[in-house]
Design a protein around this motif. Structure first.
Motif, short mmCIF file in Angstrom:
data_model
loop_
_atom_site.label_atom_id
_atom_site.label_comp_id
_atom_site.label_asym_id
_atom_site.label_seq_id
_atom_site.Cartn_x
_atom_site.Cartn_y
_atom_site.Cartn_z
N PRO A 14 0.80 -1.22 0.00
CA PRO A 14 0.00 0.00 0.00
C PRO A 14 0.83 1.27 0.00
N ALA A 42 0.02 3.71 -2.82
CA ALA A 42 -0.43 5.07 -2.51
C ALA A 42 0.32 6.08 -3.37
N ALA A 88 6.23 -11.39 9.23
CA ALA A 88 6.66 -11.05 10.58
C ALA A 88 6.68 -12.30 11.46
N LEU A 138 10.16 -6.11 12.22
CA LEU A 138 9.15 -5.95 13.28
C LEU A 138 8.92 -7.27 14.01
N GLY A 139 8.90 -8.34 13.26
CA GLY A 139 8.78 -9.65 13.88
C GLY A 139 9.98 -9.93 14.79
N ARG A 180 11.73 -8.61 22.32
CA ARG A 180 11.01 -8.17 23.51
C ARG A 180 10.59 -9.35 24.37
N ILE A 194 5.02 2.29 9.51
CA ILE A 194 4.76 1.54 10.72
C ILE A 194 5.99 1.46 11.62
N THR A 244 7.76 3.73 12.58
CA THR A 244 7.81 4.86 13.50
C THR A 244 6.82 4.68 14.65
N LEU A 245 5.98 3.66 14.56
CA LEU A 245 4.92 3.49 15.57
C LEU A 245 5.26 2.45 16.62
N VAL A 246 6.35 1.74 16.42
CA VAL A 246 6.70 0.70 17.38
C VAL A 246 7.76 1.23 18.34
N ALA A 247 8.00 0.49 19.39
CA ALA A 247 9.02 0.88 20.35
C ALA A 247 10.02 -0.26 20.50
N GLU A 303 15.59 4.47 16.51
CA GLU A 303 16.07 4.02 17.83
C GLU A 303 16.63 2.61 17.86
#
Lengths: 345, 345
Positions: free
Chosen positions: A99, A103, A237, A266-267, A273, A293, A295-298, A343
Motif C-alpha cells: 500500500p 499510494a 513477521a 518488526l517480527g 522483547r 509503521i 515509527t509506531l513501534v518501540a 532508535e
DNA sequence: CTGAAAGCGCTTACAG
DNA sequence: CTGAAAGCGCTTACAG
C-alpha cells in the motif's frame, strides 16, 4: 429472452420480462425511442452539451432514468479514446510495503490523468487469468511480476510491462531498487557502534542468500566482520519472529539483526522483547523498506527507506513513454535506498 | 513506415512524423494490410483461434509485432461485453485500514471475475475529476465516499454506488459497520477489570463526538461510569499521540483509553510508553478496526475487529445485483465488529 | 434546436 | 483455411 435489437427501428423488443435481472441493458437507441428523439439528442442530454432545449433534455433524462440507462464505456471509449489505464500488480496487500507503494503510484497516476487497476498477485487464486484480464484492460502494466514476467513477451497481444523487481537483465522496462549503498552506510554505522556478531535475517526458502542478504554479509566482510545468514520460512513477521526467537536463545547471541525487510524486522523486534532483550542495548535491529509503521513501534525501527514518490515518478514517466511508443526514453531506472537511523540500531 | 490504413479508401491523414511518439496507433486493418490478409484472419491469429494455418499466423504475428499492434479494449469490449469492473474508493491508503479492506475486496473480486479500479480520495488533488472518471469506467462503485456521496445521484449518468460509510438513511446501497455490540462487550470487560476513569479518544474536528465515540461513552454510562471524550486534530497516529501525551500528564490521569480506531490507539500506546506508563497495568488501551499491525506492537493491541472478508462478500454480492439491475436483493447490509482481547486492555 | 450519416476497432456468424 | 458483411454503442461533424 432479451430479444434481438432491431437497431434502425421498428418494434423495439420491449424490455422482456420486467424482472430487472433478465433485461438487456438499455442503449442510447432505447432511450431515444422512449423519449421520442434521435440518438444524438440523447448524447447531448447525457453529456450536458449545448444545443438542446431544457424541456427536451428533461424528457431525455427522464427516459434514461426510467430505463436505467448507462452509456457503454466501450461505445464511448471507441470514439473518444478513453482514459489511460495503468495496471498495478502488487505482491500482497497485507504487507504494508504494497500500500505504501500503491499510494504513491495511485496519487501520481491520478494527477497525470491515469486510472489504476489493482491486482494482488500474491492473494490470487488464479494469477494467470488475472494477469490476462489486466493486460487486456490496461495500456501499461507495472509491478512485481516475479516469475510471471517470464512469459510476458510470449503472449499474443503485448502490453508494455514495467518491472519493479527487475534484475539487471530484464527485457522489459523497469525501475530497480538498489540498497547497496545504504547497506554500506548502515553496516558502517553498526560496526562503529561496536557490532561484531551480526546475523542477517534473510527471506524465504531458497537456501542461498538473496541478493540483498548477500550484500549485507558482504558489507560486513569489508569491515572484517563475519555475518551469519539465517533464513525464515517466508518474509512474514511471524516467521521472522520464530527464527529470531531461536537465534537469540543461543549461548552466544548476536549483537545485531539485519532483516530482509521491515516486516521481518518488526517480527524480530517482537521476538527480542519476548526474550527480555533490550533493543538497541542488547541487540540492534534494522530492516529495509522505510515503512511508516516503523515509527509506531518501540523502539522505532532503523531502516533503509525506499523513496516511493521517486519510484512512482519513474513509473509514470515510463508508462507514458511506453504507451506512446516513445523509444527515446531511458527504459531502466534505479532508485537507491536511503539509511534512516531511528532508535532500534 | 506504418503506412496509412486505406480502409474505405482515400487519403488518410498520414501518421504525421515517423517519430514514434506522433504515430497513430495501429489497428487491426493496418495489421491485415501489412500481412496481406483480411481482418478476421488477424483476429484468429491474435486470439489464438482455430482455422488458421501456421504460416499465415506467423506472418500475422510478425506484422503485429512490427506495427506494435495492440487490440483496442474498446473495440473488443463493444462486441464481447468485456469484464466487469468494480471501482473501489478508499480514504487514505496509508492508513492500514484501507489496504486490509482493499485486500479482501480485491481478492474476492478476482475470484468473481471482476477487475478492480482503485481510487484514493484522501490523497487526491482533484477528487471530483477522479470520481467522474471512475464512474465512467466502472460498472459499480464501492467505498468511502464521505461528502462526495451526496451529489452522486444528481450526476448525468448514474453508476450504482455501494456506500461503505453509509448511515441509516442512505439512498444508495450500503454495507454498514456496527460497533455497538462489540463496544458493549469491551466496556463490560474494562469495567470488570476495574476501569473507572476512562477517556474516549475521538477523531477529527467536529466538536461533538462521532457516533462511535458517543456509543463508547454511552456504554460506560450504562455501567455507571462517566467517560470523558477528547478530540484529536485528525484520526492519525501522530495527533492521537499528541493528545494522549497531554491527557496522561494530568494530575488524575485516566485508567483507560478507547481510541476511535487502531491507528489512533497505536499513537496512544506510543505516547503512554514515552510517558513511562505500563500498559495495561497503569492504563488500558483499545482501538477499533482489528488491523494486523496491532499484533506486532508491544503490548499487542486489544481491538474491535472488522470482518473484512464479510464486508467484501456483501460488497461483491451487491455489486453483482446492482450491475444486473436485480431489485430483489437486500440493499443494506450490516457487519458487526467483534471484540478481540489482546494484551493492551 | 434537432436529426441523418459516417465512423471509431473489433468479433461473430455465415459463405466459400 | 480464408474473407465479405453485419453489427456492437457511442460521438463527431455536417445539414437543416
Amino acid at each position: 429472452m432479451a430479444g434481438p435489437s432491431q437497431l434502425t427501428g421498428a418494434d423495439d423488443p420491449a424490455p422482456a420480462g420486467s424482472s430487472a435481472a433478465g433485461r438487456r441493458r438499455a442503449t442510447i437507441l432505447d432511450v431515444a425511442a422512449a423519449a421520442g428523439v434521435s440518438r444524438q439528442t440523447v448524447t447531448r442530454a447525457m453529456n450536458d452539451m449545448s444545443g438542446i432545449s431544457a424541456e427536451t433534455k428533461r424528457r431525455v433524462m427522464e427516459a434514461a432514468r426510467e430505463l436505467s440507462y448507462r452509456p457503454s464505456r466501450f461505445g464511448r471509449g471507441l470514439v473518444t479514446g478513453g482514459a489511460r489505464q495503468l495496471g498495478l500488480v502488487v505482491n500482497d496487500l497485507r504487507n504494508p510495503y504494497s500500500p505504501e507503494l500503491a499510494a504513491a503510484v495511485v496519487r501520481l497516476a491520478a494527477d497525470e490523468g491515469w486510472n489504476v487497476m489493482l491486482v494482488d498477485i500474491g492473494l490470487a487464486s488464479d494469477a494467470d487469468r488475472l494477469l490476462a484480464s489486466l493486460r487486456e484492460q490496461a495500456d501499461v502494466v507495472v509491478g512485481y511480476l516475479g516469475e510471471w514476467s517470464a512469459g510476458w513477451g510470449s503472449g499474443l497481444a503485448t502490453t508494455p510491462l514495467i518491472q519493479l523487481d527487475a534484475g539487471e537483465t530484464t527485457e522489459h522496462a523497469g525501475v530497480r531498487l538498489d540498497p547497496v549503498a545504504a547497506i554500506g552506510d548502515l553496516v558502517a554505522h553498526l560496526v562503529a557502534m561496536g557490532v561484531r556478531c551480526p546475523v542477517v535475517l534473510d527471506a524465504s526458502a531458497p537456501r542461498e542468500p538473496s541478493a540483498r542478504g548477500a550484500a549485507m554479509a558482504a558489507a560486513f566482510r569489508e569491515h572484517g566482520v563475519e555475518a551469519e545468514v539465517v533464513h525464515a520460512a517466508s518474509s512474514s513477521a511471524e516467521h521472522a519472529s520464530a527464527v529470531t526467537a531461536q537465534v537469540v536463545r543461543r549461548a552466544a547471541p548476536p549483537d545485531a539483526l539485519l532483516a530482509f525487510n521491515d516486516l521481518m524486522a518488526l517480527g524480530a523486534l517482537s521476538a527480542c522483547r519476548h526474550a527480555g532483550l533490550d533493543v538497541p542495548r542488547d541487540i540492534r535491529v534494522a530492516g529495509v523498506d522505510g515503512l511508516t509503521i516503523g515509527t509506531l513501534v518501540a523502539p522505532t525501527l532503523t531502516t533503509l527507506a525506499v523513496d516511493f514518490d521517486e519510484v512512482a515518478r519513474h513509473t509514470l514517466e515510463l508508462a507514458v513513454a511506453l504507451r506512446d511508443g516513445d523509444a527515446d526514453v531511458d527504459r531502466f531506472r534505479v532508485v537507491p535506498h536511503r539509511l534512516v537511523l531511528r532508535e532500534s540500531a
